[in-house]
Write a protein that holds these residues in place. Structure first.
Motif, mmCIF file in Angstrom:
data_model
loop_
_atom_site.group_PDB
_atom_site.id
_atom_site.type_symbol
_atom_site.label_atom_id
_atom_site.label_comp_id
_atom_site.label_asym_id
_atom_site.label_seq_id
_atom_site.Cartn_x
_atom_site.Cartn_y
_atom_site.Cartn_z
ATOM 1 N N ARG A 1 0.844 -1.179 0.000
ATOM 2 C CA ARG A 1 0.000 0.000 0.000
ATOM 3 C C ARG A 1 0.889 1.242 0.000
ATOM 4 O O ARG A 1 1.913 1.278 0.694
ATOM 5 N N ILE A 2 0.479 2.241 -0.757
ATOM 6 C CA ILE A 2 1.227 3.492 -0.866
ATOM 7 C C ILE A 2 0.426 4.587 -0.177
ATOM 8 O O ILE A 2 -0.746 4.808 -0.494
ATOM 9 N N THR A 3 1.052 5.266 0.775
ATOM 10 C CA THR A 3 0.377 6.325 1.520
ATOM 11 C C THR A 3 1.214 7.604 1.472
ATOM 12 O O THR A 3 2.368 7.599 1.032
ATOM 13 N N SER B 1 0.044 2.946 -9.353
ATOM 14 C CA SER B 1 -0.256 2.166 -10.544
ATOM 15 C C SER B 1 0.848 1.168 -10.854
ATOM 16 O O SER B 1 0.587 -0.017 -11.128
ATOM 17 N N GLU B 2 2.092 1.630 -10.805
ATOM 18 C CA GLU B 2 3.220 0.756 -11.109
ATOM 19 C C GLU B 2 3.353 -0.364 -10.072
ATOM 20 O O GLU B 2 3.606 -1.525 -10.408
ATOM 21 N N VAL B 3 3.179 -0.016 -8.797
ATOM 22 C CA VAL B 3 3.320 -1.005 -7.728
ATOM 23 C C VAL B 3 2.198 -2.035 -7.798
ATOM 24 O O VAL B 3 2.422 -3.229 -7.570
ATOM 25 N N ALA B 4 0.989 -1.602 -8.110
ATOM 26 C CA ALA B 4 -0.132 -2.535 -8.226
ATOM 27 C C ALA B 4 0.126 -3.578 -9.312
ATOM 28 O O ALA B 4 -0.158 -4.773 -9.130
ATOM 29 N N LYS C 1 1.690 -9.236 -10.630
ATOM 30 C CA LYS C 1 2.554 -10.161 -11.365
ATOM 31 C C LYS C 1 3.332 -11.061 -10.419
ATOM 32 O O LYS C 1 3.418 -12.275 -10.622
ATOM 33 N N ARG C 2 3.893 -10.480 -9.357
ATOM 34 C CA ARG C 2 4.712 -11.276 -8.440
ATOM 35 C C ARG C 2 3.846 -12.261 -7.658
ATOM 36 O O ARG C 2 4.269 -13.381 -7.385
ATOM 37 N N CYS D 1 10.865 -2.334 -10.129
ATOM 38 C CA CYS D 1 9.752 -1.444 -10.450
ATOM 39 C C CYS D 1 10.022 0.039 -10.208
ATOM 40 O O CYS D 1 9.593 0.877 -10.997
ATOM 41 N N LEU D 2 10.715 0.373 -9.129
ATOM 42 C CA LEU D 2 10.773 1.776 -8.697
ATOM 43 C C LEU D 2 12.149 2.414 -8.807
ATOM 44 O O LEU D 2 12.345 3.529 -8.326
#
Length: 207
Positions: free
Chosen positions: A72-74, A169-172, A177-178, A156-157
């Motif tokens: 989760r990104i906060t 979006s990128e992390v989701a 996939k993982r 990813c980052l």
């Protein structure tokens, strides 16, 4: 350390899942000039200057024996943010009797944080779902969530991203996939190995 390693060697039990949790900041960085795209024989080129657009926080939880993770990104990493993330973890394990949660000793990672986010009844109910397993001071490397965060950064980052929306979006996409690949962590460090490799950390006992 040995308590954490004992938890890791337990066989898989869906009623008592072992979940590792960690968090990390991510700088939001924008380009100041339009990058020059790659051409045959020439790599893409980026200007060394950049513009800081703030930070976001990456909350990571993973179950190493199953190959499952949740991210989760906060915008913050306060007590309330941590407590709400643990609520999400609990909702993922509704059939579990108790969740063994491995994490470090950050000051927000303590039972009282639930009471900053929820009313006392809900806070106590959530608290009862977890058993906290803390890594020792200067021993956060024992937390397998750190491995997942490094994989996330590498895959990813590890580039300039300027908005929290884009990071989410990128992390989701990476998370899906993982998880679909059932990517697990083969943890091999045991108490027996620790007593050899980290002998210097053990007290010397005089007979």
């Amino acid at each position: 350390m040995e308590m954490v390693l004992d938890v890791y060697k337990q066989p898989y039990d869906p009623l008592y899942p072992v979940v590792c949790m960690d968090e990390s900041p991510k700088q939001l960085i924008a380009e100041t000039r339009i990058p020059i795209p790659a051409t045959p024989g020439q790599l893409a080129r980026y200007d060394y200057e950049y513009s800081l657009k703030g930070t976001c926080i990456i909350f990571m939880a993973n179950e190493p024996l199953v190959g499952k993770r949740m991210v989760r990104i906060t915008t913050n990493r306060k007590r309330v943010d941590w407590a709400r993330f643990l609520e999400e973890i609990a909702n993922q394990y509704k059939n579990a009797e108790r969740i063994m949660l491995v994490m470090d000793n950050l000051n927000t990672h303590e039972p009282g944080s639930f009471y900053h986010a929820f009313n006392p009844e809900k806070a106590k109910a959530l608290l009862d779902r977890f058993e906290f397993v803390y890594t020792p001071k200067h021993g956060s490397w024992l937390n397998m969530a750190e491995i997942e965060l490094r994989v996330l950064t590498t895959q990813c980052l590890d580039r300039r991203i300027d908005t929290i929306t884009k990071v989410r979006s990128e992390v989701a996409a990476w998370e899906m996939k993982r998880n679909n690949n059932n990517s697990k962590i083969n943890w091999r460090f045991t108490n027996e190995k620790a007593r050899i490799k980290l002998l210097r950390l053990y007290p010397t006992i005089e007979e």
